[in-house]
Design an enzyme around this catalytic site. Structure first.
Site, PDB file in Angstrom:
ATOM      1  N   ASP A 200      20.191  16.458  -1.953  1.00 51.88           N
ATOM      2  CA  ASP A 200      19.330  17.532  -1.434  1.00 51.88           C
ATOM      3  C   ASP A 200      18.929  18.459  -2.580  1.00 51.88           C
ATOM      4  O   ASP A 200      19.018  19.673  -2.489  1.00 51.88           O
ATOM      5  CB  ASP A 200      20.089  18.315  -0.354  1.00 51.88           C
ATOM      6  CG  ASP A 200      19.178  19.190   0.490  1.00 51.88           C
ATOM      7  OD1 ASP A 200      17.997  18.859   0.648  1.00 51.88           O
ATOM      8  OD2 ASP A 200      19.660  20.218   1.008  1.00 51.88           O
ATOM      9  N   ASN A 205      18.542  24.889  -4.284  1.00 49.12           N
ATOM     10  CA  ASN A 205      19.894  24.468  -4.659  1.00 49.12           C
ATOM     11  C   ASN A 205      20.098  24.436  -6.164  1.00 49.12           C
ATOM     12  O   ASN A 205      21.066  23.846  -6.658  1.00 49.12           O
ATOM     13  CB  ASN A 205      20.215  23.106  -4.041  1.00 49.12           C
ATOM     14  CG  ASN A 205      20.561  23.222  -2.571  1.00 49.12           C
ATOM     15  OD1 ASN A 205      21.013  24.273  -2.123  1.00 49.12           O
ATOM     16  ND2 ASN A 205      20.347  22.157  -1.815  1.00 49.12           N
ATOM     17  N   ASP A 218      25.585  23.424  -3.697  1.00 51.20           N
ATOM     18  CA  ASP A 218      25.489  22.781  -2.385  1.00 51.20           C
ATOM     19  C   ASP A 218      25.383  21.256  -2.474  1.00 51.20           C
ATOM     20  O   ASP A 218      24.328  20.672  -2.235  1.00 51.20           O
ATOM     21  CB  ASP A 218      24.306  23.341  -1.598  1.00 51.20           C
ATOM     22  CG  ASP A 218      24.402  22.995  -0.120  1.00 51.20           C
ATOM     23  OD1 ASP A 218      25.387  22.328   0.277  1.00 51.20           O
ATOM     24  OD2 ASP A 218      23.493  23.360   0.647  1.00 51.20           O
TER      25      ASP A 218
END
Length: 327
Positions: A200, A205, A218
């Site tokens: 992701d 992030n 994350d």
């Protein structure tokens, strides 16, 4: 357990976190926005800020969560900028509060990165290349692989099993998902070429910590997959329309890892699979107390008309990119 997770407030978990962390806490607890887990900033009596992440029950096994932690430690051992969890008093990085698994991380501040220049893209390419060099050390044994069967078909089945799809759109949605999986089978590299990836890796992030450089956060969605999955989320458009951005990104990435340009054919399929996976995620969380505030028309005929339209257009983009792929 879902009801328990909805009502999982600081007065319930602070004593367990305090015990597992081995440090007295002040009682300060600031909730972060998190669509899947429960994440709180806490403070120790000595003034240190930490972040406690409580994992949504039923989403990952204990072993799968520890795969995330192992990946972070493999990165940290190579002095890559990530945030690894603390070791807890139980000898693990994973604790439990009322049966809900959690981990505690150091608090790291930074601003969201903006990858709008060639140099900024090169820098994030360097960070991603380093992360993938750690990811290539060994697979994540207890995490899924990003194949059409496990990622898209599994999401489709969960979606239909939930009963959330409006009957008017069930048949079309099923056919669109199956067509997308057929396209994925054409262009995705074989699982033998997969490695641990972030999963992701978008701009929210990646934090910019100034003189300390970029920090990746994350890793909750980490899995085994093709390296290109972590690259395409940084691009402003389809690969065939992003030559300069790709050159800059790969200019940094390939300092640490080789990259197969042929896998760029899979980007639009990966985007479509992510769309299906997102719908499955919504179905899983539709019972949460604040879900309707974010998705007020979830499950309605209008909602599924719109989603099927988006998937239909994405399928057209996939086929166009496959025919006209020129990089």
């Amino acid at each position: 357990m879902r009801g328990e997770f909805d009502q999982f407030t600081p007065e319930r978990f602070l004593p367990d976190v305090e015990k597992m962390l081995g440090a007295e806490l002040t009682g300060y607890a600031c909730a972060f926005t998190s669509y899947v887990n429960r994440v709180y900033e806490l403070e120790t009596i000595s003034g240190d800020r930490v972040v406690a992440k409580f994992y949504r029950p039923g989403r990952w096994t204990e072993e799968a969560i520890l795969d995330e932690h192992d990946f972070l430690f493999d990165c940290a051992d190579r002095e890559i900028n990530v945030v690894a969890p603390f070791a807890l008093t139980n000898g693990s990085t994973l604790g439990f509060s009322r049966g809900i698994p959690f981990a505690v991380f150091p608090k790291k501040r930074g601003r969201e990165s903006e990858f709008e220049t060639a140099e900024s893209l090169r820098k994030v390419g360097v960070l991603l290349g380093m992360i993938h060099s750690a990811g290539a050390m060994h697979p994540a044994e207890h995490r899924m692989s990003l194949t059409p069967e496990t990622f898209a078909e599994g999401a489709m089945n969960r979606l239909f099993d939930s009963g959330a799809v409006h009957p008017v759109w069930e048949r079309e949605l099923e056919m669109l998902c199956l067509d997308i999986m057929d396209e994925a089978a054409r262009v995705l590299p074989p699982p033998a070429a997969f490695q641990r990836i972030h999963g992701d890796f978008h701009r929210a992030n990646v934090l910019d910590r100034g003189s300390e450089g970029l920090l990746a956060i994350d890793f909750d969605d980490m899995l085994n997959g093709p390296a290109v999955q972590d690259l395409w989320l940084l691009l402003p458009d389809t690969p065939s329309k992003c030559h300069e951005e790709l050159d800059a990104l790969l200019g940094g990435y390939t300092l640490f890892m080789e990259f197969d340009d042929g896998t760029l054919r899979a980007v639009e399929v990966l985007r479509a699979m992510r769309m299906i996976h997102f719908l499955s995620w919504c179905a899983m969380q539709s019972g949460d107390h604040n879900f309707r505030a974010t998705f007020p028309d979830w499950g309605s005929e209008a909602f599924w008309r719109r989603e099927c339209g988006d998937l239909r257009r994405q399928l057209g983009t996939i086929r166009s990119e496959r025919r006209n792929f020129r990089l």
